[in-house]
Scaffold this motif. Structure first.
Motif, PDB file in Angstrom:
ATOM      1  N   ARG A  15       0.495  -1.263  -0.200  1.00  0.00           N
ATOM      2  CA  ARG A  15       0.508  -0.048   0.419  1.00  0.00           C
ATOM      3  C   ARG A  15       1.075   1.413  -0.105  1.00  0.00           C
ATOM      4  N   MET A  16       1.712   1.447   0.960  1.00  0.00           N
ATOM      5  CA  MET A  16       2.521   2.225   0.903  1.00  0.00           C
ATOM      6  C   MET A  16       3.953   2.594  -0.158  1.00  0.00           C
ATOM      7  N   LEU A  17       4.452   1.241  -0.993  1.00  0.00           N
ATOM      8  CA  LEU A  17       5.231   1.324  -1.697  1.00  0.00           C
ATOM      9  C   LEU A  17       3.920   1.990  -3.175  1.00  0.00           C
ATOM     10  N   VAL A  18       3.136   1.442  -3.239  1.00  0.00           N
ATOM     11  CA  VAL A  18       2.326   2.202  -4.201  1.00  0.00           C
ATOM     12  C   VAL A  18       1.806   3.743  -4.607  1.00  0.00           C
ATOM     13  N   LEU A  19       1.852   3.950  -3.561  1.00  0.00           N
ATOM     14  CA  LEU A  19       2.036   5.686  -3.201  1.00  0.00           C
ATOM     15  C   LEU A  19       3.064   5.960  -3.080  1.00  0.00           C
ATOM     16  N   LEU A  20       4.376   5.822  -3.162  1.00  0.00           N
ATOM     17  CA  LEU A  20       5.703   6.365  -3.515  1.00  0.00           C
ATOM     18  C   LEU A  20       6.197   6.209  -4.441  1.00  0.00           C
TER      19      LEU A  20
ATOM     20  N   MET B 242      15.819   8.595 -17.149  1.00  0.00           N
ATOM     21  CA  MET B 242      15.691   6.855 -17.081  1.00  0.00           C
ATOM     22  C   MET B 242      15.531   6.266 -15.956  1.00  0.00           C
ATOM     23  N   VAL B 243      16.932   6.196 -15.157  1.00  0.00           N
ATOM     24  CA  VAL B 243      17.808   5.718 -14.545  1.00  0.00           C
ATOM     25  C   VAL B 243      16.000   5.247 -13.434  1.00  0.00           C
ATOM     26  N   GLY B 244      16.238   6.905 -12.858  1.00  0.00           N
ATOM     27  CA  GLY B 244      15.449   6.949 -12.060  1.00  0.00           C
ATOM     28  C   GLY B 244      14.117   6.613 -12.496  1.00  0.00           C
ATOM     29  N   PHE B 245      13.163   6.743 -13.652  1.00  0.00           N
ATOM     30  CA  PHE B 245      11.836   6.119 -13.836  1.00  0.00           C
ATOM     31  C   PHE B 245      11.975   4.334 -14.267  1.00  0.00           C
ATOM     32  N   GLY B 246      13.354   4.354 -14.124  1.00  0.00           N
ATOM     33  CA  GLY B 246      12.922   2.778 -14.509  1.00  0.00           C
ATOM     34  C   GLY B 246      12.868   1.757 -13.128  1.00  0.00           C
ATOM     35  N   PHE B 247      14.028   2.425 -11.910  1.00  0.00           N
ATOM     36  CA  PHE B 247      13.730   2.141 -10.388  1.00  0.00           C
ATOM     37  C   PHE B 247      11.960   2.556 -10.084  1.00  0.00           C
ATOM     38  N   ALA B 248      11.372   3.872 -10.344  1.00  0.00           N
ATOM     39  CA  ALA B 248      10.156   3.450  -9.877  1.00  0.00           C
ATOM     40  C   ALA B 248       9.762   3.174 -10.644  1.00  0.00           C
ATOM     41  N   SER B 249       9.217   2.657 -11.948  1.00  0.00           N
ATOM     42  CA  SER B 249       8.238   1.598 -12.584  1.00  0.00           C
ATOM     43  C   SER B 249       8.841   0.006 -12.446  1.00  0.00           C
ATOM     44  N   ASN B 250       9.502  -0.323 -12.061  1.00  0.00           N
ATOM     45  CA  ASN B 250       9.219  -1.769 -10.824  1.00  0.00           C
ATOM     46  C   ASN B 250       8.991  -1.797  -9.920  1.00  0.00           C
ATOM     47  N   SER B 251       9.765  -0.774  -8.993  1.00  0.00           N
ATOM     48  CA  SER B 251       8.549  -0.822  -8.030  1.00  0.00           C
ATOM     49  C   SER B 251       6.799  -0.285  -7.649  1.00  0.00           C
ATOM     50  N   VAL B 252       6.568   0.075  -8.633  1.00  0.00           N
ATOM     51  CA  VAL B 252       5.175   0.560  -9.073  1.00  0.00           C
ATOM     52  C   VAL B 252       4.860  -1.110  -9.488  1.00  0.00           C
ATOM     53  N   ASN B 253       5.330  -1.693 -10.594  1.00  0.00           N
ATOM     54  CA  ASN B 253       4.622  -2.472 -11.290  1.00  0.00           C
ATOM     55  C   ASN B 253       4.470  -3.780 -10.178  1.00  0.00           C
ATOM     56  N   ILE B 254       5.855  -4.255  -8.956  1.00  0.00           N
ATOM     57  CA  ILE B 254       6.013  -4.714  -7.891  1.00  0.00           C
ATOM     58  C   ILE B 254       4.754  -4.966  -6.442  1.00  0.00           C
TER      59      ILE B 254
END
Length: 383
Positions: free
Chosen positions: A79-84, A109-121
């Motif tokens: 839940r918190m990881l979705v928000l962040l 783009m490195v930061g974008f990829g970092f965030a994208s995987n966190s959101v996906n999970i």
């Protein structure tokens, strides 16, 4: 991290709406970026090979995120990881539109990829828990919302291109909208933060889960390549003018969304293995049509088939992974989705490198081979 271990204080349809929303938001973020790749390529005067190298920064960010995302979801819950994660993903979109040169674009783009995987999970973990509350297959419908968001984002991107609106202003508007909707939806997500003694970091999956991950990997190579290269294919191979550059991408997103809304029914009617086999064949045939007959009408038909082909693979694989008997649903899903998502992000830069050596049509043949791999591997696994 399953639904049984937590309580939800609202009617469960509130949760389903909230999870659907947080699938929609990252979908529109990524589609906004994908719809303007050709514009950014032209602005920075990048060759296809150079663009492929820059796109590789996204999977670099994903790789960096692997141990961090697994640790975060075990410490703070999905839940918190979705928000962040979605907040960072949205802000990263603005960075991509702002970057005035290649080094800064690569860093963003490195930061974008970092965030994208966190959101996906995070969002898929919420979806697994929600599916357990309903006790019936609904995973594909969540992914359908992600695809529907991609369709909406592609349409908005096409409009912005037609009006010659700079990517920065386009992305800033989308980010503002995403953040408002996110903060409204957050309170209705499932609070699945577990006790300290049950928290784990990233765990490697067992052999059956690895096989599922490989199927997702092959399909997501196709999906990621379509996101990042379909507009460029229409521009450079088919010589489509501005009004038609996004047509293939829009058709692809439309049929992918439609396919995901019927995928649960189709898999129940014909079986999961047959669904995956047909999906791989549709992907391969659609791409070959676009390559062999490089005209706008035939390419649109091909992209339409690809959309149907990739639509059901990932949600079906994630749903099976969430029922793992050897790992908790959240950790099984994190492991399998990470393997698959590497394909989603590695595919586009590989396509760029192949296009630099040969051309985009040859690159799309490579994607068709990945579709055949989905069919072949699905035929040999026990599902």
């Amino acid at each position: 991290m399953g639904a049984q271990a937590v309580s939800f204080p609202y009617p469960k349809h509130y949760l389903r709406i909230a999870v659907s929303t947080v699938f929609f938001l990252p979908g529109i973020i990524f589609a906004s970026w994908a719809s303007r790749i050709a514009t950014i390529q032209q602005t920075l005067n990048l060759s296809d090979a150079a663009l492929g190298g820059i796109l590789f920064c996204i999977p670099v960010g994903l790789i960096i995120s692997l141990p961090v995302a697994g640790w975060l979801i075990s410490r703070i819950g999905s839940r918190m990881l979705v928000l962040l994660g979605i907040s960072a993903y949205a802000v990263g979109l603005v960075g991509l539109g702002w970057a005035p040169n290649v080094p800064l674009l690569m860093a963003c783009m490195v930061g974008f990829g970092f965030a994208s995987n966190s959101v996906n999970i995070a969002v898929n973990t919420q979806a697994v828990a929600t599916e357990k509350l309903y006790n019936k297959p609904i995973m594909a419908s969540f992914h359908g919302l992600w695809s529907l968001a991609g369709f909406a984002g592609a349409g908005i991107g096409t409009f912005m291109i037609g009006k010659n609106i700079l990517p920065l202003y386009h992305f800033a508007l989308m980010t503002a909208i995403v953040l408002v909707i996110l903060f409204v939806s957050y309170r209705y997500l499932l609070n699945d933060k577990g006790p300290a003694e049950t928290r784990q970091g990233f765990v490697m999956p067992d052999r059956p889960l690895i096989k599922l991950g490989i199927i997702a990997f092959c399909s997501l190579i196709c999906e990621g390549a379509m996101f990042d290269w379909s507009v460029i294919y229409f521009k450079k191979v088919l010589h489509a003018h501005n009004g038609w550059m996004g047509a293939g991408y829009t058709v692809f997103m439309c049929t992918m969304a439609m396919g995901r809304f019927i995928a649960d029914w189709f898999a129940h009617r014909f079986g999961l293995k047959q669904t995956l086999q047909i999906s791989g064949l549709l992907t391969a045939v659609g791409l070959l049509i676009a390559v062999i007959f490089p005209q706008i009408p035939t390419a649109m038909i091909g992209f339409l088939l690809v959309g149907f082909g990739v639509s059901s693979v990932v949600p079906m694989i994630y749903s099976v992974a969430g029922k793992s008997k050897t790992m908790s649903p959240g950790m099984a899903l994190a492991a399998v989705s990470t393997i698959g998502f590497v394909g989603f992000l590695v595919g586009p830069p590989v396509i760029g490198f192949v296009a630099g050596l040969f051309n985009l049509r040859v690159s799309f043949i490579l994607i068709a081979v990945m579709g055949l791999c989905v069919t072949g591997i699905s035929s040999k696994v026990k599902i």
